[in-house]
Structure formats: C-alpha cells, structure tokens
Design a protein around this motif. Structure first.
Motif, PDB file in Angstrom:
ATOM      1  N   THR A   1       0.830  -1.207   0.000  1.00 41.03           N
ATOM      2  CA  THR A   1       0.000   0.000   0.000  1.00 41.03           C
ATOM      3  C   THR A   1       0.862   1.254   0.000  1.00 41.03           C
ATOM      4  OG1 THR A   1      -1.730  -1.195   1.169  1.00 41.03           O
ATOM      5  CG2 THR A   1      -1.832   1.188   1.229  1.00 41.03           C
TER       6      THR A   1
ATOM      7  N   GLN B   1      -7.393   0.272  -0.600  1.00 37.27           N
ATOM      8  CA  GLN B   1      -7.548  -1.012   0.085  1.00 37.27           C
ATOM      9  C   GLN B   1      -8.892  -1.061   0.789  1.00 37.27           C
ATOM     10  OE1 GLN B   1      -4.142  -2.075   2.355  1.00 37.27           O
ATOM     11  NE2 GLN B   1      -5.163  -3.713   3.455  1.00 37.27           N
TER      12      GLN B   1
ATOM     13  N   ASP C   1      -5.824  -1.915  -5.080  1.00 37.19           N
ATOM     14  CA  ASP C   1      -5.337  -2.467  -3.821  1.00 37.19           C
ATOM     15  C   ASP C   1      -6.365  -3.437  -3.253  1.00 37.19           C
ATOM     16  OD1 ASP C   1      -3.723  -2.896  -1.706  1.00 37.19           O
ATOM     17  OD2 ASP C   1      -3.586  -0.800  -1.060  1.00 37.19           O
ATOM     18  N   GLU C   2      -6.019  -4.700  -3.212  1.00 36.33           N
ATOM     19  CA  GLU C   2      -6.839  -5.763  -2.637  1.00 36.33           C
ATOM     20  C   GLU C   2      -8.299  -5.687  -3.071  1.00 36.33           C
ATOM     21  OE1 GLU C   2      -6.067  -6.735   1.333  1.00 36.33           O
ATOM     22  OE2 GLU C   2      -3.947  -6.208   1.214  1.00 36.33           O
TER      23      GLU C   2
HETATM   24 MG   LIG Z   1      -2.053  -2.835   2.242  1.00 33.74          MG
END
Ligand SMILES: [Mg+2]
Ligand SMILES: Nc1ncnc2c1ncn2[C@@H]1O[C@H](COP(=O)(O)OP(=O)(O)O)[C@@H](O)[C@H]1O
Lengths: 537, 276, 366
Positions: free
Chosen positions: B75, B118, B202-203
């Motif tokens: 991140t 995220q 992100d994710e």
């Molecule tokens: Mg992360």
C-alpha cells in the motif's frame, strides 16, 4: 558691636531656657546645646558654626534637629523663646516642644519665629546629617544617608565616604558607598583621578552614575577625559540595554508560564480525546473564583487560603470538567466540530452563572506577603516575586503532569486510548472512564491555572475568554498531544510577545503573533512537534 | 552580466511564481514501452523502513500482480505512486516524461493514474450515479465544474459502466447503502470513468464471496490491455486466475519477479510467504 | 432550463422565496400605505428589525454554504460581514460631509477629534457609492482569498481551521479597536445622515433598504442554490465527506474551497453592507468571536446543508434573542448556551433536518 552684645545677651538667655527644657531628658550635651543656641543667631556664619557643633555633638537628637531645620520646621515662639517643632495646619501651626516632644497646641503663624537657612547652609546641613547617619547602627539608615548625598558630593565628603567604605560591613551599603565614591571621583580636580574613576565605573548600571558621566561629558574640557567618558557611557548603556533585554525576557517567560499553565490542560484534553473544549477558559475562571471564595472565607490567613486554593481549584474545575464530559461531550465523540459548538454553549452558561452569582464586576484577590514585593538584582533590574513564584509554580505543575502521564497507570491508559481507542478498549481499558478522568485532569489543571492568574489580574467572568484563543494558539503551535511542545510553544510565544511589545505596542504585538501562528499552522499544520505515523491522519 | 544571469528566472514568470506554472503536466510518453519506473525508492516512518530500495518497472498494457505478506509495503508503494506519501529517496517516473515526485495527488490523477484503495472509499452520501459522475474524466477545474452538464455520450458511458459493475438497477441509491463488494465494484467503476492509463488496485477481492470474486476477476481482465493494471492481492486463487507476471514484495523491496509458476517454485518466496 | 428544475426540486426554497417576495412587497406597503394606528400598519421599527433579520439570513446562508456543503466550520464569518459593513459605513461617513459635530467638510468627526490633518489614503474613493460597493465585495473577498490561499493549500482542516478562522476575526477585532487604524476605534462609524441622497431617517429610505435586503437574500440564496445544485456542489459535498479521495479523482480541492469560501465571504460582506445603514452603526464588536459563533448556531438550529434552514434559523434565533434580551436580559446568554448544547446533541440536523426526517419516515411507512 551693639548687635553682637544683643545677640550675646539673647544667646545666654536661650541657653538657660534650653537647659531647663532639656533637663527632663538625658544628660545634657553641652556641645549640642551650644549648637542650638548658635542656631538662633541672626548671622548665617553663626548658624553654620552651630550646625557643625551639633553635628559633632554625638547627641541622639542631633540628626533629627538638623533634619527639622532643613525641612524648615524649627521655630522659636515669639513670646517665650521656646524652641519648638511646628507642623503647618492651614493658617496655623501645630507646635510641640522640640526637646521634650510635649505638644503645645495650635498657634498663629505670627507668634512663631522660623529659624531661616540659606543655600550654603542647606548643603552643609545635608552633608552633616549624612555624616551623622553614616555612623548610625541601623543599615537602612546608613543606606539612606549614602543615597541622600549622592547628588552633592564634595571632596570633603568624599574622604569621609572613603573612610566609611573601609569600615562598612553591609553589602548594600558598601555598594551604595562605592557608587558615591565613583561619583565623587568623577568630580575630582585631578585629570588622572577622573580617568581612574571613569575606569572604575565601567559596567556600573546605577542611573546616578550614568547621569554623572553625562554631566561630566557636558562640562569637561579635557579631550582625553571626554573620550574616556564617552566610551564608558557606551559601555554602560550597552549593559543597561542588556539588562533591559533580560527584563523583557523575564516578562516574556512570566507571560509564557501563564500561557503554559492555561494551555497545558487543553493540550491534554485535545491531544488525548481529540476534542476542543471551548469552555476551557471558563474552567480557568472557576479556579480563579475558587481562590477568591477561599480568601473571603479566611480573610485573616491569605497565604494559607492561597495554598488551599490549589487543591480546591483543581477539585472544583476537575469536577466541573468531568460533569461536562459525562453530560455533553461523550455524546459527541467523533464529531469534533459539534463538540466545539456544544462546549462553547457550556462556556456561555458558565460565564452567565458566575455573573449571576458574583456580579459582573471584577473582584480582586489579595496577594500574600511572601509573594508581593520584588527581588532586586541590581538598580535597574528587579523581578516581581509573584511572577517569579508563578513561573516556578508552572514548571512544577508541568513536571508533575509529565511524570503522571509518563509513569502512572492512568498515564499509560491515557496514552493507549489516545493512540488507538478501539484497540485500547479491546485490551480491557475502560475507555469511557479514561476519557472522563483525562478530561477531569485537564480541567483540574485549568483550575490551577486560574489560581495562578488570580495573582496577576483581577478575577471576573470574562477572565477565561481572554486566554482561550491564546491557549489554543499555544497548543497548536507546540503540536497537539505533545507536552514538551506545549511548554516550548507557551514560553516562546510569551517571550516573542514581550519582545515585540516595546517595538509595536501591546495590541499590535498580539496581532502579529496571531498572524504569525496563522501562517505557521499553514506551513506546519501539525505544529512544532508533529505526531508521526498513521495516528496523525 | 552575472547579475543578469541571476535575474534570468525572474523573466520566466512561471518559474518564479508557482501558481503561474501551466496546470497540464507534460503529456505521457510511452516511446520505450514502459509506463512506470520506480527506482531506488526508500521511505521510512519513525525510523522504520517501510520501503527499502524498491525497483519496479511496469510495461505499457501489462497486468501485474503484486503479492507480499502484510506490512510488506504494497500500500505504501501505491501511496508513493499517487503522491500521497513522498519517498525519502529514489525516483518515480510515469512514462519517459512525467516525474511523479514533482506532482501532487490531483496532478497525478489527471496525468492518468487511477487508484482503488484497500479500504473501499466511495462517497457514501452521493448516489451511485453521482459517484461515477464525479469521477468522470474531463476538465476538473473550478468554473468548468460549476458549469458542467452531462453530455449524452457521457450519460451513456455512465450507463454502460453501471451495467459493467453490476449496479445497473440501482443508480440512484446512496453509495452508503451498498454492500462491501458492491462498494469495491463501484470504486472500480469510478476508476473506469477516469479513463486512466495506469490503474492501481489495492486488494480488490478482500472480503468478497466467491461469486463476487469471479465477477471482479472478469472486470479486471477486461481492463487489461487497454490499460496497464497493477493489482495487489493476497488471495492466491484470485491471482492464479488473472496473473501473468507476479512480483513478490518483502520488507519493502522486491524479493522475486516472474510468472506464477516461477514464483511458486522460488525458494526464497516459499520461505517468507507461501511456505510460512 | 436546469435551473428551473433545480428550484422545482427545492420546495422549501421555493416557499421561502415566495414568502420573501411577498414580504418585500407587503411590508413596505403596510408601512407607508397605512397610517399609524391602522390595523394593517407595520411600524418602521418592525420593518427595520425584520430587514436586519434578513441581512442575518443572508449571512447565515453564506455560512451554511461553507459549513453545510464544504465542511468548513468558519468561526470567522463575522469578520467578512463586518468588513462589508465598514466599507458601507465609510461611504455613509463621507456622505455626512460638513454636517458633523465639528463641521469639518474634509474629515469625519473622529479624525478631527484625533487631530488628524489629512484623510488617510484608504478613505479615498469612498465618496462614491459605486466604489464603496466595489469595496463591499472586494475587501471581504481579498481577505477570504488570502486566508484561504494559505489555509487550504496547506491542508489545514477541521478544528484547526475553525480555530484559526476565530483567531483571524479576533486579530481584526483587536486591530479595529485601535484608533490609529483610522476606522473610528471602539466607537466605530455612526451618525450617518443619508444614502445616495435619501435621508436614512425617512420611512421611504428604510422601506427601500428593506426591499434591498429581501432582494439580496433572494439572489444570494439563488446563487448558492445554483452552486450546490451544480456538479461543483456535488464535488463540495464529496470534499466535505472524503476530502483526500476527491484529490485522487483529479480535483484541485484547495481551488474549489478557495472559490466557494471567497464567494461566501462576498455574500457575508453584502449582508454587512445592507445591515449597517439599517442599524445606523458599525463598530469593532462585530468582529468579536462570539458574534461569528452565533451565526454558526443560527445555521445549526435551522439545519445545515439546506440553505433555507439557515435562513429560518437566523430568523428564529434572532427573534428569540430580541424577545429574550428585552424580557429577561440575564436569561439570553443562558438560553443561547443551552441552544448550543441542545441543538448539537439532540437536533444535529436542525429544525429543517428534523422536519424532513419526520417527513421521510412518514413516506417510508406509506
Ligand atoms: Mg495494504
Ligand atoms: N503513514 C505511516 N506511518 C507509519 N507507518 C506506516 C505508514 N504507512 C505505512 N506504515 C508502515 O509501513 C509498513 C508497510 O505498510 P503497508 O504498505 O500498508 O503494507 P501492506 O503491504 O500490507 O499494504 C507497515 O508496517 C505500516 O505500519
């Protein structure tokens, strides 16, 4: 010839009278009485002789006699030639027998004959009185005597002063004597001696010496002396400026310590719970009123009342703080702007309550003896005791708080909640209780700040308002959640304020500081000591 | 003469006054076929090195997966690319001509880098439609925004995207009322509206059910090709289905890089990640 | 076209505008058209009072625009209001001419009193109405722009921003108290005679000012409604809710804030300019932090983020204030304090929020 014999006849008569007047007291001192007789003479030379006689008589009354003469308060009654002390009361004089002190009531002015003096006599009188007093056993009398002759020192006196200087034991009197000697030295005929004197006064900041050197420059003809005098003057002025700066620094630190006291409670509540308490100023005010009330309750022991005020104010403001937290703020966590508004409402209510109970007028709180007066460092620098006390008090409070937060379990919990509320709660810390306690602690310290403030200003319902914006500025400047930042921020803002004041005036100084902080926050939104890491976001 | 030299910058007013600098960053130059260069990047927080001499190159049109244990700095790497965090050292270039370290977040966004966070961050009080409209590419200066009206082709594009992210039936629901997975899609939809050159995701599959994940996979594979995509993910199944090249991040630097098969057989990787 | 739709969707706003229009026509009519004592007569006092409230309404709208839509809790909007007021006050001061106590044709009374010889440079131009109007707009705008330029670029937000807006108005308060500033020190500017040649004491002038205030409020409201209804308005609310995210979409958040904040300051300045001729005085207390924070509570009471709520709040709270300060002078501050506490805890969305909340609930039940 004729007049002389008449004078003589009169003198004999006075002598007799004085003898009878004086009989009530101690062993008559013939030299003293001779002197008194001579005072009644018409001629100033006779009077001068009389003054000298009295001066040398060692009589306990001598100094008082000469002083009364100097002040123009020695008279003879026209009718029966009694030596009296007269105090004018309107058109009349209240007279008392000079030697016995027995009051003789009011008389008309024309019934009295004043013992007149001229300028030469006046100067002789001053010197003679000083000479008598310089031998006086009491330190303060001697000190006063030295200071009294500073303005007219002649070579004769200079020798006597030098003699005194040799034997003097008291530090202060010695200092004063050295100043007097220096001034005398500056008036020497001998050029070398003047130069020597100039050398010896370098760095002496006594205002009289500065004036003397200025006068010397004006009257001096010798170029070398003038040059030396000018350089000495610059040196002295430099030193005076330095002390002036020192004094400003002191005032700045004093203001700064007050700011620290006012802001540190706020720093705790804002830093730990993240709420801005607009009623913080009113909690300070409550502390100040607690001091006032305690003093009203025990008017005879002001010092004790003040000492008791510290825990009492802590309790009162602390409880008020906990009450505010439990009844209002806890409903508003996570909504900082609303908290700001609600606590502002609380501040209005508190102000108005105090106004209703104590009246809107300012109350003054007495300062105990041990805090009044000042500590004299040198002739131009003295520090007022209350400010010095408050400075150290503020440092003490800061230290105590610092230890409390660093070492105690409450401190640990507080820091845990500040860093991560949810996590702390998961670890079993009762966040609500910690919040309330923290808030109480911050508010209690506001109360203590109020005690300190009551010693500097009057106590009124608007007391807190005056400090709230400043306190915020300190917290914001120092960096939220950082006690050291608050300390440094408060002190430096106080000092900056005081250094700006002579240059720009008090109001403008305040404005400049505000504008500076507005700009500063914009450069460094996190303050001097930013919190790092994700907690800061 | 020398004084004239020092005066020189004064004549170029945009060098003296920052606000006179032209707003538009230099245009994206992809002549070498590489869209993102990260070189020797390091960043530390309170002495902790979150990124440590990181080197990473993303090719134009590539779909890159980045994996790594929690706290590896994935991140943070995205924070650096998008201007949220400034590195202590190193360089970051977008194509040949755009120095990312000189730009701030909106400039980087306008230059063509989009990001999905995220933790899904959509505007919860706005409707789904408004969320997409806000992200819509176009002139984002103050006055043009004030006067902006949706043109019909823009309206159509929003409609298409709504269908693509499976929210076609509820354009006027507040975004706050969506489920976690729907919020993730909405955010991907917002990315699409921005028409970026490079997407950082992100994710995307975190907290999704299996069906949802499949849909996400589909979405992402659709994106690749037209855009360059960097995906950070934990879920190995998910990566296996989309991945071509995989980069393993560990303690702030690249541990290994290669195809999924190569990575799975890499001894170091097995030690720190797969095996552990 | 779309503006019409905008209004159509804003029913309460429409109601308010209609009421305003009615008031702008009927109040002056009842004041001038019916003699004192007549059933339909509205006293000049009442008319001026309501006119004053309308100015407060415009001020509240300006605060709501930045607080309700942009999330900036300004505790310093009173400063913009006061600056607008001072600009108008300076014009009115120049109109006095030689009718002052000292009869000096060149200088206002307070300058004569301070033994000044010349008019300070910043007073030049205020003899002209259009110049004063320009300043009413430019001065608050310049301050807001300069302030916002620094604050927003450095991303000062939340309570920090609130506190420095308060510090800003506090600094101005201190500054305007100084005689040397040349704005009349703590007495401020007063003893105005006429505006554009019309005597301020006459009912006709007062009616005119009333109409002007109502019009300004209506126009200000429409402008704000236009902004909030535009895409920019949606970006604003996005900034309010998720400022960092907006940046990643490519919007220059600081520029947007700067634009809206400055516009809002201009509205506040106009409100101040209309307020001063109606109350006949402007002095530094208008800069006091308490004044600014009171505006916020009007908005909070009315319900922020609605614009019309702000107007309603300003009217209600100020009516209560006029009533309470006359009836129970001591109670007003208690009341105000309680209002702050109660509204923030129990009615976070204000009166209008509470009402639409009720309305919504009923709809859901149906
Ligand atoms: Mg992360
Ligand atoms: N702003 C910050 N302040 C302090 N530490 C940070 C910050 N950002 C990231 N970190 C730390 O850097 C490390 C990498 O974090 P991150 O990039 O979020 O890892 P991940 O690979 O799981 O996404 C973590 O240990 C995290 O705590």
């Amino acid at each position: 010839m004729h007049s002389f014999s008449r004078d003589f006849a009169l003198a004999a008569l006075f002598w007799l009278l004085l003898m009878t007047q004086y009989c009530s007291g101690a062993e008559p001192n013939s030299q003293f009485l001779d002197g008194l007789v001579l005072l009644s003479a018409q001629s100033f030379t006779e009077k001068e002789k009389g003054i000298e006689l009295i001066g040398a008589s060692q009589d306990p009354l001598a100094a008082r006699t000469l002083q009364s003469l100097l002040d123009g308060k020695l008279f003879y009654t026209s009718k029966d030639n009694i030596l009296v002390y007269g105090e004018s009361e309107g058109a009349n004089y209240a007279i008392s027998d000079f030697l016995s002190g027995e009051s003789l009531g009011l008389v008309k002015k024309r019934n009295l004959e004043k013992i007149t003096i001229n300028n030469t006599l006046r100067s002789t009188l001053k010197t003679t009185i000083a000479l008598i007093n310089l031998q006086h056993p009491d330190d303060t009398v001697r000190l006063a005597a030295v200071n009294a002759v500073l303005s007219d020192i002649n070579p004769e006196l200079l020798e006597i002063l030098a003699g005194c200087y040799q034997t003097e034991k008291n530090e202060q009197v010695r200092d004063a004597l050295s100043v007097a000697l220096a001034i005398g030295g500056l008036r020497q005929q001998d050029t070398a001696k003047r130069l020597e004197a100039l050398q010896s006064v370098r760095g002496d900041v006594h205002p009289v010496i500065k004036n003397e050197i200025q006068a010397l420059i004006d009257r001096e003809t010798d170029a070398i002396v003038i040059k030396a005098a000018k350089s000495t003057l610059t040196a002295i002025e430099g030193k005076i400026a330095w002390f002036a700066r020192l004094e400003t620094l002191f005032f700045g630190l004093s203001l700064g310590s007050v700011l620290v006291l006012a802001a540190i409670g706020l720093a705790i509540t804002f830093g730990v719970i993240g709420v801005i308490n607009m009623a913080h100023g009113e909690l300070i005010m409550l502390g100040a009123y607690t001091t006032y009330v305690l003093q009203q309750l025990m008017p005879d022991s002001i010092g004790l009342a003040l000492a008791l005020s510290v825990p009492a104010a802590f309790g009162v403001s602390g409880l008020a703080g906990i009450l505010i937290e439990r009844s209002v703020i806890r409903f508003l966590y996570g909504r900082p702007l609303e908290t700001l508004l609600a606590t502002f409402g609380i501040s209005l209510v508190l102000q108005q309550t105090v106004r209703s109970i104590f009246s809107p007028l300012n109350r003054s709180v007495a300062t105990p003896d041990w805090m009044s007066g000042s500590i004299t460092i040198n002739p131009i620098l003295s520090l007022t005791s209350n400010r010095v006390t408050i400075f150290f008090f503020a440092m003490l409070v800061f230290g105590a708080l610092f230890l409390l937060l660093k070492k105690s379990s409450l401190g640990l919990n507080v820091r845990a909640v500040a860093q991560n509320r949810a996590m702390a709660r998961a670890m079993g810390i009762r966040a609500a209780r910690v919040d309330a306690l923290t808030f109480g602690l911050g508010s209690g310290i506001a109360g203590i700040a109020g005690v300190a403030l009551s010693q500097l200003t009057n106590v009124g319902p608007n007391l807190g308002q005056a400090y709230i914006i400043d306190s915020f500025m300190v917290v914001v400047f120092g960096g939220v959640g950082n006690l050291w930042g608050t300390l440094l921020g408060g002190l430096s803002l106080g000092v900056a304020n005081k250094f700006l004041e002579p240059w720009s005036g008090a109001v403008l100084a305040k404005i400049i500081i505000l504008v500076f902080i507005i700009l500063f926050i914009q450069k460094r939104p996190q303050g001097l000591f930013p919190q790092k890491g994700r907690a800061a976001e | 003469m020398a004084s004239l030299q020092t005066l020189h910058p004064l004549f170029n007013r945009d060098e003296v006054f920052e606000f006179l600098k032209p707003d538009i960053p230099p245009s994206l130059d992809l002549s070498r076929g590489i869209i993102l260069y990260l070189e020797d990047i390091s960043v530390s927080f309170d002495g902790f090195k979150a990124i440590n001499d990181l080197n990473l190159y993303i090719k134009d049109g590539e779909l890159r997966c980045i994996i790594g244990p929690n706290g590896a700095g994935k991140t943070t790497m995205m924070d650096i690319i998008t201007g949220k965090t400034r590195p202590d050292k190193g360089s970051a270039w977008f194509g040949q001509s755009i120095n990312l370290l000189k730009l701030d977040e909106p400039e980087i966004a306008l230059a063509g880098i989009g990001r999905k966070f995220q933790k899904p961050t959509v505007f919860e009080n706005h409707t789904v439609h408004d969320n997409l409209e806000l992200a819509l590419a176009g002139n984002k200066k103050v006055l043009p925004t004030l006067k902006a009206r949706l043109r019909s082709e823009q309206q159509d594009y929003i409609g298409e995207t709504l269908l693509l992210i499976g929210l076609g039936d509820r354009p006027y629901s507040p975004a706050g009322s969506l489920s976690h997975g729907q919020k993730q899609w909405l955010e991907i939809g917002m990315l699409l509206m921005q028409r970026p050159k490079l997407l950082l995701i992100d994710e995307p599959a975190a907290g999704m059910t299996h069906q949802e994940m499949e849909r996400t996979t589909e979405l992402l594979t659709n994106l690749a090709g037209e855009h360059s995509v960097v995906v950070v993910e934990h879920d190995m199944d998910f990566i296996r289905t989309i991945a071509r090249t995989v980069t393993v991040l560990h303690q702030g630097s690249v541990l290994a890089e290669g195809s999924m098969a190569e990575i799975q057989n890499n001894q170091k990787v097995i030690e720190v990640y797969l095996g552990g | 076209m779309s503006s019409v739709r905008l209004l159509y969707n804003d029913k309460p706003g429409m109601v308010m505008l209609v009421l305003l229009a009615a008031a702008a026509v009927l109040v002056p009519l009842c004041n001038l058209g019916f003699p004192d004592g007549h059933l339909l007569h509205i006293s000049t006092f009442t008319m001026t009072l309501v006119g004053k409230y309308l100015c407060y309404g415009l001020l509240a709208v300006s605060v709501d625009l930045v607080w309700g839509y942009l999330g900036i809790l300004s505790l310093g909007h009173g400063a913009f209001f006061a600056l607008g007021g001072y600009a108008m006050g300076m014009y009115l001061m120049r109109q006095i001419g030689d009718r002052g106590v000292y009869g000096n044709p060149l200088l206002p009374d307070f300058m004569v009193f301070l033994n000044w010889q010349d008019l300070p440079w910043f007073w030049h131009g205020f003899d002209y109405f259009f110049f004063a109007l320009l300043m009413v707009i430019l001065v608050p705008a310049a301050l807001a722009f300069a302030f916002g330029w620094f604050a927003f670029r450095s991303r000062v937000t939340g309570v920090y921003l609130s506190i420095i807006t308060q510090a800003m108005t506090y600094a101005l308060l201190l500054a305007f108290f100084r005689n040397e500033m040349g704005f009349g020190g703590n007495n401020g500017l007063t003893d105005f005679k006429d505006i554009l040649g019309f005597p301020l004491q006459s009912d006709v002038t007062k009616a005119g000012l009333f109409v002007a205030s109502a019009t300004a409020l209506a126009l200000g409201y429409l402008c704000c409604r236009f902004i909030t209804g535009s895409k920019l308005g949606r970006v604003c609310t996005a900034i309010r809710d998720q400022e960092p995210r907006v940046r990643f979409l490519g919007y220059r958040v600081e520029n947007i804030k700067l634009f809206v904040f400055t516009f809002s300051a201009v509205l506040a300045g106009i409100a101040g300019a209309l307020y001063v001729p109606q109350v006949g005085i402007i002095n530094p207390t208008e800069f006091s932090p308490l004044n600014s924070i009171e505006i916020v509570i009007w908005v909070a009471v009315g319900g922020r983020g609605t614009l019309y709520g702000a107007v309603a709040g300003a009217l209600v709270v100020n009516y209560a204030k006029s009533y309470l300060t006359a009836a129970f002078p001591d109670a007003w501050l208690f009341g105000l304090g309680a209002l702050f506490i109660l509204v923030t805890i129990f009615l976070p969305r204000g009166i209008s929020g509470g009402m639409t909340g009720l309305f919504r609930k009923r709809q859901e039940i149906n």
